[in-house]
Design a protein around this motif. Structure first.
Motif, PDB file in Angstrom:
ATOM      1  N   ARG A  87       0.828  -1.204   0.000  1.00 12.45           N
ATOM      2  CA  ARG A  87       0.000   0.000   0.000  1.00 12.45           C
ATOM      3  C   ARG A  87       0.868   1.263   0.000  1.00 12.45           C
ATOM      4  O   ARG A  87       0.547   2.245  -0.646  1.00 12.45           O
ATOM      5  CB  ARG A  87      -0.925  -0.020   1.216  1.00 12.45           C
ATOM      6  CG  ARG A  87      -2.051   0.970   1.172  1.00 12.45           C
ATOM      7  CD  ARG A  87      -3.092   0.768   2.264  1.00 12.45           C
ATOM      8  NE  ARG A  87      -2.547   0.619   3.593  1.00 12.45           N
ATOM      9  CZ  ARG A  87      -2.664  -0.492   4.338  1.00 12.45           C
ATOM     10  NH1 ARG A  87      -3.297  -1.538   3.872  1.00 12.45           N
ATOM     11  NH2 ARG A  87      -2.164  -0.545   5.549  1.00 12.45           N
ATOM     12  N   PHE A  88       1.990   1.212   0.717  1.00 10.99           N
ATOM     13  CA  PHE A  88       2.865   2.378   0.817  1.00 10.99           C
ATOM     14  C   PHE A  88       3.925   2.441  -0.279  1.00 10.99           C
ATOM     15  O   PHE A  88       4.540   3.474  -0.488  1.00 10.99           O
ATOM     16  CB  PHE A  88       3.546   2.421   2.187  1.00 10.99           C
ATOM     17  CG  PHE A  88       2.589   2.759   3.292  1.00 10.99           C
ATOM     18  CD1 PHE A  88       2.032   4.019   3.398  1.00 10.99           C
ATOM     19  CD2 PHE A  88       2.211   1.790   4.204  1.00 10.99           C
ATOM     20  CE1 PHE A  88       1.133   4.315   4.404  1.00 10.99           C
ATOM     21  CE2 PHE A  88       1.318   2.076   5.209  1.00 10.99           C
ATOM     22  CZ  PHE A  88       0.766   3.341   5.313  1.00 10.99           C
ATOM     23  N   ASP A  89       4.166   1.325  -0.961  1.00 10.35           N
ATOM     24  CA  ASP A  89       5.189   1.293  -2.000  1.00 10.35           C
ATOM     25  C   ASP A  89       4.644   0.559  -3.229  1.00 10.35           C
ATOM     26  O   ASP A  89       4.811  -0.655  -3.357  1.00 10.35           O
ATOM     27  CB  ASP A  89       6.450   0.592  -1.478  1.00 10.35           C
ATOM     28  CG  ASP A  89       7.593   0.625  -2.471  1.00 10.35           C
ATOM     29  OD1 ASP A  89       7.432   1.196  -3.570  1.00 10.35           O
ATOM     30  OD2 ASP A  89       8.663   0.071  -2.146  1.00 10.35           O
ATOM     31  N   PRO A  90       4.013   1.275  -4.140  1.00 10.97           N
ATOM     32  CA  PRO A  90       3.442   0.609  -5.320  1.00 10.97           C
ATOM     33  C   PRO A  90       4.498   0.048  -6.271  1.00 10.97           C
ATOM     34  O   PRO A  90       4.171  -0.751  -7.145  1.00 10.97           O
ATOM     35  CB  PRO A  90       2.637   1.724  -5.997  1.00 10.97           C
ATOM     36  CG  PRO A  90       3.236   2.991  -5.502  1.00 10.97           C
ATOM     37  CD  PRO A  90       3.770   2.699  -4.126  1.00 10.97           C
ATOM     38  N   ASP A  91       5.767   0.425  -6.096  1.00 13.91           N
ATOM     39  CA  ASP A  91       6.848  -0.093  -6.936  1.00 13.91           C
ATOM     40  C   ASP A  91       7.452  -1.381  -6.384  1.00 13.91           C
ATOM     41  O   ASP A  91       8.433  -1.891  -6.904  1.00 13.91           O
ATOM     42  CB  ASP A  91       7.953   0.948  -7.086  1.00 13.91           C
ATOM     43  CG  ASP A  91       7.490   2.155  -7.881  1.00 13.91           C
ATOM     44  OD1 ASP A  91       6.614   1.979  -8.745  1.00 13.91           O
ATOM     45  OD2 ASP A  91       8.001   3.258  -7.635  1.00 13.91           O
ATOM     46  N   LEU A  92       6.876  -1.918  -5.317  1.00 13.45           N
ATOM     47  CA  LEU A  92       7.395  -3.100  -4.629  1.00 13.45           C
ATOM     48  C   LEU A  92       7.118  -4.385  -5.402  1.00 13.45           C
ATOM     49  O   LEU A  92       6.013  -4.614  -5.866  1.00 13.45           O
ATOM     50  CB  LEU A  92       6.757  -3.192  -3.238  1.00 13.45           C
ATOM     51  CG  LEU A  92       7.146  -4.371  -2.375  1.00 13.45           C
ATOM     52  CD1 LEU A  92       8.595  -4.239  -1.924  1.00 13.45           C
ATOM     53  CD2 LEU A  92       6.229  -4.442  -1.165  1.00 13.45           C
TER      54      LEU A  92
END
Length: 113
Positions: A87-92
């Motif tokens: 949710r906090f890092d869409p590039d994960l």
């Protein structure tokens, strides 16, 4: 400047390494292909999941660090952790590797990237 593999290439290398050792690999979520963060869930025969994160050290080099372990009855904790991070890092990127010797594979991951 230290040359770095793109995230997409590193993911491919980890998947191929797991499969070459008789394991199974699945990409659970894709992130940015060139510079996304990576979380790896390592299991051995589907048990004892361990979550590793690729972190940048003060020396400018990446290394894999154990971020979370979960017993079978605590798997919800790991899924909650992954959902929050996503949710906090869409590039994960999140990949799961089920390999014959998870501890040895985790030690070898630093040689891959």
């Amino acid at each position: 400047m230290i040359p770095r593999l793109s995230t997409n290439l590193l993911i491919g290398a980890l998947v191929r390494k797991a499969e070459a050792e008789g394991g199974f690999a699945a990409v659970l979520s894709k992130g940015d292909e060139s510079s996304g963060s990576i979380l790896v869930i390592l299991t051995e025969k589907g048990t004892n999941p361990r979550l590793y994160e690729r972190l940048l050290g003060a020396d400018g080099l990446y290394s894999w660090q154990l971020a979370l372990t979960a017993e079978t009855d605590k798997s919800l904790e790991m899924s909650d952790f992954l959902a929050r991070r996503r949710r906090f890092d869409p590039d994960l990127w999140v990949i799961e590797l089920d390999v014959p010797s998870a501890e040895r594979f985790a030690a070898d991951m630093n040689s891959v990237g």
